[in-house]
Design an enzyme around this catalytic site. Structure first.
Site, PDB file in Angstrom:
ATOM      1  CB  CYS A  73     -15.459 -38.511   1.248  1.00  0.00           C
ATOM      2  SG  CYS A  73     -13.727 -39.003   1.020  1.00  0.00           S
TER       3      CYS A  73
ATOM      4  CB  CYS B 241     -11.435 -36.350  -0.769  1.00  0.00           C
ATOM      5  SG  CYS B 241     -11.269 -37.974  -1.553  1.00  0.00           S
TER       6      CYS B 241
ATOM      7  CD  GLU C  99     -13.013 -36.338  -4.900  1.00  0.00           C
ATOM      8  OE1 GLU C  99     -14.080 -35.788  -4.624  1.00  0.00           O
ATOM      9  OE2 GLU C  99     -12.867 -37.585  -4.865  1.00  0.00           O
TER      10      GLU C  99
ATOM     11  CB  CYS D 192     -12.053 -40.626  -3.533  1.00  0.00           C
ATOM     12  SG  CYS D 192     -12.920 -41.218  -2.062  1.00  0.00           S
TER      13      CYS D 192
ATOM     14  CD1 TRP E 287       1.475 -33.376   6.874  1.00  0.00           C
ATOM     15  CD2 TRP E 287       0.702 -34.445   8.663  1.00  0.00           C
ATOM     16  NE1 TRP E 287       2.374 -34.358   7.190  1.00  0.00           N
ATOM     17  CE2 TRP E 287       1.924 -35.032   8.295  1.00  0.00           C
ATOM     18  CE3 TRP E 287       0.031 -34.936   9.762  1.00  0.00           C
ATOM     19  CZ2 TRP E 287       2.482 -36.084   8.995  1.00  0.00           C
ATOM     20  CZ3 TRP E 287       0.589 -35.998  10.460  1.00  0.00           C
ATOM     21  CH2 TRP E 287       1.800 -36.559  10.072  1.00  0.00           C
TER      22      TRP E 287
ATOM     23  NE  ARG F 283     -23.508 -41.887  -9.060  1.00  0.00           N
ATOM     24  CZ  ARG F 283     -22.527 -42.049  -8.181  1.00  0.00           C
ATOM     25  NH1 ARG F 283     -22.742 -41.876  -6.893  1.00  0.00           N
ATOM     26  NH2 ARG F 283     -21.317 -42.376  -8.588  1.00  0.00           N
TER      27      ARG F 283
ATOM     28  CE1 TYR G 172      -3.225 -32.701  13.687  1.00  0.00           C
ATOM     29  CE2 TYR G 172      -2.945 -33.385  11.403  1.00  0.00           C
ATOM     30  CZ  TYR G 172      -2.475 -33.297  12.694  1.00  0.00           C
ATOM     31  OH  TYR G 172      -1.231 -33.791  12.993  1.00  0.00           O
TER      32      TYR G 172
END
Length: 139
Positions: free
Chosen positions: A91, A94, A59, A57, A130, A85, A128
């Site tokens: 998403c 991302c 990003e 993507c 990391w 758009r 979550y």
């Protein structure tokens, strides 16, 4: 659950991403542009690399482009679709990557004339983390 007060929208970022989407996104390979404000004030831009195998993507491309330019701290990011758009929210993948790289980053979302700025943690609640996994504190 309390709602945080609205944050100002960085319209210059939206304009930069919109310009990239209009001038650099042609055909099916590049359909989304992103712009981010680095901590030092610079605006970094990038476009996605669409591929049926799951190309990155905009990003994610932007994170690499920022690092290549020595910008390792990003404050705000926005993605804009081609063909007018408008603003596109990140998403799930991302959102997770943005949280992992920049836990305090703000993301511009919203449609039409109603953009708003949210923290990445507002977009990915109870996520979550990391870094917790790396420290051995994940449950």
């Amino acid at each position: 659950m309390t709602t945080a007060p609205p944050r100002p929208v960085d319209h210059e970022l939206v304009q930069a991403a919109t310009h990239m989407a209009r001038t650099r996104c042609h055909g099916d390979n590049h359909t989304v542009a992103a712009a981010a404000r680095a901590r030092d004030g610079r605006i970094i831009t990038a476009v996605n690399a669409y591929h049926f195998t799951g190309g990155p993507c905009a990003e994610l491309v932007l994170i690499g482009a920022a690092a290549a330019q020595g910008a390792y701290a990003l404050d705000t990011i926005v993605a804009v679709g081609d063909r007018d758009r408008g603003i596109i929210p990140p998403c799930g993948r991302c959102r997770q990557v943005l949280l992992d790289y920049f836990p305090a980053i703000e993301v511009i979302v919203g449609t039409g004339d109603r953009p708003r700025t949210l923290s990445i943690t507002d977009l990915l609640p109870e996520s979550y983390v990391w870094a917790d996994h790396q420290l051995g504190t994940a449950s």
